[in-house]
Write an enzyme that holds these catalytic residues in place. Structure first.
Site, PDB file in Angstrom:
ATOM      1  N   ARG A   1     -13.827  21.937  50.011  1.00  0.00           N
ATOM      2  CA  ARG A   1     -13.262  20.725  50.507  1.00  0.00           C
ATOM      3  C   ARG A   1     -12.968  19.517  49.591  1.00  0.00           C
ATOM      4  O   ARG A   1     -12.716  18.416  49.945  1.00  0.00           O
ATOM      5  CB  ARG A   1     -14.488  20.285  51.747  1.00  0.00           C
ATOM      6  CG  ARG A   1     -15.777  20.187  51.162  1.00  0.00           C
ATOM      7  CD  ARG A   1     -16.771  19.656  52.405  1.00  0.00           C
ATOM      8  NE  ARG A   1     -18.057  19.983  52.145  1.00  0.00           N
ATOM      9  CZ  ARG A   1     -18.925  19.010  51.523  1.00  0.00           C
ATOM     10  NH1 ARG A   1     -18.789  17.931  51.675  1.00  0.00           N
ATOM     11  NH2 ARG A   1     -20.383  19.392  51.605  1.00  0.00           N
TER      12      ARG A   1
ATOM     13  N   HIS B   1      -2.373  16.277   0.158  1.00  0.00           N
ATOM     14  CA  HIS B   1      -2.674  16.386   1.268  1.00  0.00           C
ATOM     15  C   HIS B   1      -2.439  17.280   2.252  1.00  0.00           C
ATOM     16  O   HIS B   1      -2.714  17.449   3.201  1.00  0.00           O
ATOM     17  CB  HIS B   1      -1.901  15.054   1.927  1.00  0.00           C
ATOM     18  CG  HIS B   1      -2.197  13.610   1.618  1.00  0.00           C
ATOM     19  ND1 HIS B   1      -2.621  13.349   0.210  1.00  0.00           N
ATOM     20  CD2 HIS B   1      -2.981  12.495   2.328  1.00  0.00           C
ATOM     21  CE1 HIS B   1      -3.035  11.967   0.172  1.00  0.00           C
ATOM     22  NE2 HIS B   1      -3.157  11.457   1.485  1.00  0.00           N
TER      23      HIS B   1
ATOM     24  N   TYR C   1       0.790  -1.256   0.017  1.00  0.00           N
ATOM     25  CA  TYR C   1      -0.036   0.031   0.095  1.00  0.00           C
ATOM     26  C   TYR C   1       0.938   1.247  -0.106  1.00  0.00           C
ATOM     27  O   TYR C   1       1.560   1.364   0.657  1.00  0.00           O
ATOM     28  CB  TYR C   1      -0.841  -0.181   1.326  1.00  0.00           C
ATOM     29  CG  TYR C   1      -1.746   1.217   1.516  1.00  0.00           C
ATOM     30  CD1 TYR C   1      -2.650   1.474   0.692  1.00  0.00           C
ATOM     31  CD2 TYR C   1      -1.375   2.070   2.423  1.00  0.00           C
ATOM     32  CE1 TYR C   1      -3.612   2.719   0.860  1.00  0.00           C
ATOM     33  CE2 TYR C   1      -2.096   3.372   2.588  1.00  0.00           C
ATOM     34  CZ  TYR C   1      -3.247   3.724   1.823  1.00  0.00           C
ATOM     35  OH  TYR C   1      -4.045   4.758   2.255  1.00  0.00           O
TER      36      TYR C   1
ATOM     37  N   ASN D   1       1.751  10.065   6.992  1.00  0.00           N
ATOM     38  CA  ASN D   1       1.146   9.128   7.899  1.00  0.00           C
ATOM     39  C   ASN D   1       1.446   9.313   9.307  1.00  0.00           C
ATOM     40  O   ASN D   1       2.232   9.854   9.708  1.00  0.00           O
ATOM     41  CB  ASN D   1       1.494   7.683   7.258  1.00  0.00           C
ATOM     42  CG  ASN D   1       0.128   6.646   6.935  1.00  0.00           C
ATOM     43  OD1 ASN D   1      -0.635   7.016   7.908  1.00  0.00           O
ATOM     44  ND2 ASN D   1       0.230   5.970   6.213  1.00  0.00           N
TER      45      ASN D   1
END
Length: 536
Positions: A277, A82, A52, A191
């Site tokens: 508290r 991208h 890939y 990536n």
């Protein structure tokens, strides 16, 4: 001082050191691992093993085979397509943190990029020539690293010595040539989870400082409001099992030791309001979340977050094209940290409201020097309430936003980077809220009707504030004081408290600070030398 990336992965403190300007160096063994992974990629290409993003398209185009002649174009085009970030650019520290996390990821030796590419990122850090990275536009990762990588190939924009310039000009001024990307490098550059991991490291550091300040400022408000020290009794707190709660209880006892104001208030009430508290419970719970988040971030830094991952030997190269780039765990951790910090800040605003409200404070209305003609801190509390409301909106979990991208191929989104950006926004808002409480607590000391002494520690904090800001008399814009207080809190921790373990009453119950006990995070405070940082 230099941070060395060697056999051991960087931890979050080291990422913060690089973000603050420390040089980052690659040890010889890191270079060897990077080179060995590149050799595996070359074998995959030579043997035509389908991988890939190496010899296929990406996303929904993962089944489209790309020939060897087209693989350079694929890597180059991935960067261009991208780089889709929008909005204002990240700050210098945020950009440096992401770059350091990316270098750390490649140094695991399973990404398959060339050593020259990683050294280019190191060179940009060393020169402090930082790519311009738009903050918005990510559903998980991809866009931030794409904008960083643009400068490596002579595209995009960078800032160097205060000047904005093109990526090509930046490389020219540094005496560097644009890189020509090879197979897989475009995908590996965009990536993985370096974007969220770098930002998460900064969130941890800033949250650590904020929580230390929250304890200190809460002690000042508690003292001004005449709280009952029973809320911090070690024996009482021991009934609830929480390292953070035990730590905060011991810190509050240390901060308030020797207070004449609290001695005068002893027995005045059976119990205090919850915003007083439950300081150990709420602040302690946030510290427990901080510790858990530090573990997640360090695990992320120790992991290879690339797709595909290359492994095996030159004779038998292996390709793992799965989902290690998805940051589900760190997205959830960032969402959790944002909610924890928002709760601490919400309670700080409640204490602030008690300080300015004459119905419960025993102090002049709104901490004003002259009632009627002056409003004092009346409207500053409005600002704090607005920031609490904004935190509530920002603390909604990004990790549940979901969505579908890439033609149904990427049909589950974790929104890890947006979760980290939201956490940073909540921490910034919360630092402003605690800063307003700090100013109000100092003002309350000036208006105290009791002639009793402050605790030595709160006296030191009061003196620190008054060294830079006089008592407020409606004589200047209060926003300027609030900005100064914000930077006091956002830029580092408060003066250190004595170690709670130094107090005999707490010896048997003392628990180390959660963040400081995380494996790999080191035992130093946030302001001490960080593990892995050695002399240059």
């Amino acid at each position: 001082m230099s941070v060395i990336r060697s056999t051991r992965p960087l931890d979050w403190r080291e990422i913060c050191a690089v973000a603050a300007g420390a040089p980052l160096e690659l040890a010889p063994d890191a270079r060897e691992r990077i080179g060995a992974a590149r050799a595996l990629v070359e074998q995959i290409i030579a043997r035509n093993i389908r991988a890939y993003g190496v010899n296929t398209g990406v996303g929904a185009l993962c089944d489209v085979v790309v020939s060897p002649a087209e693989q350079h174009a694929l890597s180059h085009n991935i960067l261009m397509s991208h780089a889709v970030g929008v909005g204002e650019p990240l700050g210098a520290q945020e950009t440096r943190a992401i770059m350091a996390a990316a270098i750390n990821n490649y140094a695991h030796g399973h990404s398959g990029v060339r050593v020259e590419l990683v050294e280019r990122l190191v060179a940009l850090l060393e020169a402090d020539c930082l790519p311009e990275v738009p903050a918005l536009g990510s559903v998980g990762y991809l866009s931030h690293m794409a904008h960083i990588a643009l400068v490596c190939v002579g595209a995009g924009h960078a800032r160097w010595r205060g000047e904005r310039m093109s990526g090509a000009d930046a490389l020219r001024r540094l005496g560097l040539e644009p890189l020509s990307l090879q197979a897989k490098e475009g995908l590996s550059l965009v990536n993985g989870t370096p974007c969220v991991t770098g930002l998460a490291a900064l969130a941890l550091q800033r949250a650590h400082w904020l929580l230390d300040w929250a304890d200190a400022v809460a002690a000042m408000s508690f003292e001004n409001l005449g709280g009952q020290m029973a809320a911090f009794d070690a024996g009482s707190l021991a009934f609830r099992v929480s390292p953070g709660l035990a730590r905060v209880g011991a810190r509050m006892r240390a901060a308030l030791a020797g207070s004449g104001l609290l001695a005068a208030a002893l027995g005045r009430r059976t119990q205090d309001p919850l915003s007083m508290r439950t300081i150990p419970h709420v602040h302690g719970a946030a510290r427990d979340v901080l510790a858990a988040t530090a573990e997640v971030v360090n695990r992320e830094l120790a992991s290879t977050t690339d797709n595909p991952i290359v492994a095996g030997t030159l004779d038998e190269p292996r390709v793992y094209s799965q989902a290690h780039a998805v940051g589900a765990s760190i997205a959830l951790a960032m969402d959790s940290l944002a909610a924890a910090v928002a709760q601490v800040a919400a309670m700080a605003e409640r204490r602030l409201d008690r300080l300015v409200n004459p119905l419960v404070s025993g102090l002049p209305a709104f901490l004003a020097q002259a009632s009627g003609t002056r409003s004092g801190f009346m409207i500053a509390q409005y600002t704090a309430a607005a920031l609490v409301a904004q935190n509530r909106r920002e603390a909604a979990p990004a990790s549940l936003d979901g969505g579908v991208t890439s033609g149904l191929q990427e049909d589950h989104l974790c929104h890890a980077t947006p979760a980290a950006l939201k956490a940073l926004a909540v921490i910034e808002n919360s630092s402003r809220i605690v800063g307003i409480e700090l100013l109000a607590a100092a003002q309350a000391y000036d208006l105290q009707p009791l002639a009793a002494s402050r605790a030595p520690y709160t006296e030191a904090l009061y003196t620190q504030v008054r060294a830079v800001l006089p008592t407020y008399c409606d004589d200047r814009p209060l926003a300027e004081d609030m900005t100064l207080a914000f930077h006091l809190i956002a830029d580092g921790g408060p003066p250190p408290l004595p170690d709670p373990c130094d107090f005999p009453s707490t010896l048997e119950r003392c628990t180390p600070a959660p963040v400081e006990s995380v494996a790999g995070a080191g035992a130093a405070s946030a302001n001490d030398a960080m593990p892995g940082v050695v002399g240059s």
